[in-house]
Design an enzyme around this catalytic site. Structure first.
Site, PDB file in Angstrom:
ATOM      1  N   ARG A 181      -1.680   7.809   1.863  1.00 10.64           N
ATOM      2  CA  ARG A 181      -1.429   8.406   3.196  1.00 10.64           C
ATOM      3  C   ARG A 181      -2.132   9.761   3.362  1.00 10.64           C
ATOM      4  O   ARG A 181      -1.605  10.680   4.007  1.00 10.64           O
ATOM      5  CB  ARG A 181       0.069   8.555   3.484  1.00 10.64           C
ATOM      6  CG  ARG A 181       0.820   7.272   3.489  1.00 10.64           C
ATOM      7  CD  ARG A 181       0.360   6.310   4.595  1.00 10.64           C
ATOM      8  NE  ARG A 181       0.969   5.016   4.391  1.00 10.64           N
ATOM      9  CZ  ARG A 181       0.404   4.032   3.672  1.00 10.64           C
ATOM     10  NH1 ARG A 181      -0.797   4.172   3.140  1.00 10.64           N
ATOM     11  NH2 ARG A 181       1.006   2.875   3.513  1.00 10.64           N
ATOM     12  N   SER A 231       7.238   4.086   9.113  1.00  9.82           N
ATOM     13  CA  SER A 231       7.990   4.693   8.011  1.00  9.82           C
ATOM     14  C   SER A 231       8.184   6.176   8.291  1.00  9.82           C
ATOM     15  O   SER A 231       7.204   6.897   8.524  1.00  9.82           O
ATOM     16  CB  SER A 231       7.241   4.541   6.695  1.00  9.82           C
ATOM     17  OG  SER A 231       7.094   3.184   6.404  1.00  9.82           O
ATOM     18  N   GLU A 301       6.485  11.226   6.584  1.00  9.44           N
ATOM     19  CA  GLU A 301       5.161  10.598   6.798  1.00  9.44           C
ATOM     20  C   GLU A 301       4.759  10.805   8.263  1.00  9.44           C
ATOM     21  O   GLU A 301       3.600  11.016   8.582  1.00  9.44           O
ATOM     22  CB  GLU A 301       5.239   9.099   6.477  1.00  9.44           C
ATOM     23  CG  GLU A 301       3.912   8.378   6.764  1.00  9.44           C
ATOM     24  CD  GLU A 301       3.850   6.979   6.178  1.00  9.44           C
ATOM     25  OE1 GLU A 301       4.430   6.745   5.107  1.00  9.44           O
ATOM     26  OE2 GLU A 301       3.196   6.129   6.802  1.00  9.44           O
TER      27      GLU A 301
END
Ligand SMILES: Cc1cc2nc3c(=O)[nH]c(=O)nc-3n(C[C@H](O)[C@H](O)[C@H](O)COP(=O)(O)OP(=O)(O)OC[C@H]3O[C@@H](n4cnc5c(N)ncnc54)[C@H](O)[C@@H]3O)c2cc1C
Length: 309
Positions: A181, A231, A301
């Site tokens: 990420r 998420s 996130e």
């Protein structure tokens, strides 16, 4: 006042119908949350982008690039600046004329559309991306991934514009410094104009079957029918965020209309009228409860815009 002058200057470059003043960000985010940006500006090509970036930089105005808003939590007060959204020509897609196992795709193109184009052309490797509701630009910024694949596996080069619009460069996969990420774009704020994806030739029917399997899994496990930003927290060093949240007994826990999804504890969903403050309060509670139980700190996130935990 300064923002008004900047917006008026932008309106000299971009037709007024693509300069959305006082635009609610809830209309541009998958969470359906967020107060107004001073303006959302839709730029259709590189010339427009360069000129808009030049203007906001000259005027030292606050600005930000957005893709599909599927990883955004914007504060209830909104965004005090110019939200620049790639549009028009940035949705282009085609096969590379010199290498027919490569796709050249613009920064605004949706991942699902890109994955469908790859399938139709018998190119494998993008199946993982078929249900991620982001754009190519947002996916490269985040190194989006799912079901064992991530952007870093398929990106060959990226065409980038400097944040002040002064230059365009090509960056290869290694220089993008992809990690979980993460990409270098989170450090240097360069803007994705387009990318070349290197895929593998395969039977279109076999690719379509894999895409369909992944979509089935996604639809059965994730709350795809409710607004969310995917998420909420990153995968921690050990374990999975969703499992930790579930084990902490938080599935279904609610603050206002923000709820830890009953279907997938990794998602916070908006049951209808959730505010950014509801989501932030819930995220803080999740962090605290999970830490108390497992001594693991969950990092967000989702990108927090004009707000913090
Ligand atoms: C239902 C659902 C499921 C999801 N599933 C997944 C999943 O399986 N895997 C996964 O990784 N993510 C998932 N996500 C999260 C999200 O879709 C991804 O993070 C996606 O990559 C974000 O892309 P975006 O275009 O929406 O970016 P945005 O949310 O608009 O922006 C995210 C960041 O990218 C930057 N950015 C956007 N465009 C550009 C550009 N052209 N150049 C430079 N920077 C840019 C923005 O400034 C911002 O900081 C999911 C989200 C939802 C709502």
């Amino acid at each position: 006042m300064t923002e008004n002058i900047v917006i008026s200057l932008i309106e000299k470059i971009i037709p007024k119908e693509r300069v959305l003043r006082d635009e609610p960000m809830s209309a541009h985010t998958s969470f359906r949350i967020g107060g107004p940006a001073d303006a959302v500006v839709l730029v259709n090509n590189e010339d427009e982008l360069r000129t808009v970036l030049g203007t906001v930089n000259d005027m030292e105005s606050e600005y930000m690039i957005m893709g599909n808003g599927s990883n955004f939590l914007v504060s209830d007060e909104g965004y005090p600046g110019i939200m620049v959204k790639l549009s028009g020509d940035f949705n282009s897609i085609g096969l590379d004329e010199e290498n027919d196992d490569r796709i050249i795709v613009g920064g605004a193109k949706h991942l699902s559309g890109t994955s469908a184009f790859a399938t139709d052309n018998g190119l494998a490797g993008m199946e993982f991306a078929s249900g991620i509701p982001g754009s190519i630009g947002g996916a490269l910024f985040m190194n989006a991934g799912a079901y064992g694949g991530e952007m870093k596996d398929i990106v060959e080069t990226v065409r980038l514009m400097k944040p002040d619009g002064s230059a365009v460069i090509n960056c290869d996969n290694k220089k993008m410094r992809f990690a979980y990420r993460h990409s270098i774009l989170q450090e240097n704020a360069y803007i994705v104009l387009s990318t070349i994806l290197k895929l593998t030739k395969d039977d279109p029917r076999a690719i379509a079957e894999r895409v369909s399997e992944i979509q089935k899994k996604r639809n059965s496990k994730q709350p795809v029918n409710l607004p969310s930003a995917g998420s909420t927290f990153k995968r921690p060093i050990s374990g999975y965020a969703a499992a930790l949240i579930d084990e902490a007994g938080l599935k279904g826990y609610r603050v206002g209309d923000a709820q830890v999804s009953e279907k997938h504890a990794g998602f916070v969903v908006n049951l209808g009228k959730a505010t950014a403050e509801d989501v932030l309060t819930l995220m803080r509670y999740i962090q605290k409860t999970v830490f108390e139980k497992s001594e693991i700190i969950l990092e967000p996130e989702v990108r927090l815009i004009n707000c913090k935990l």
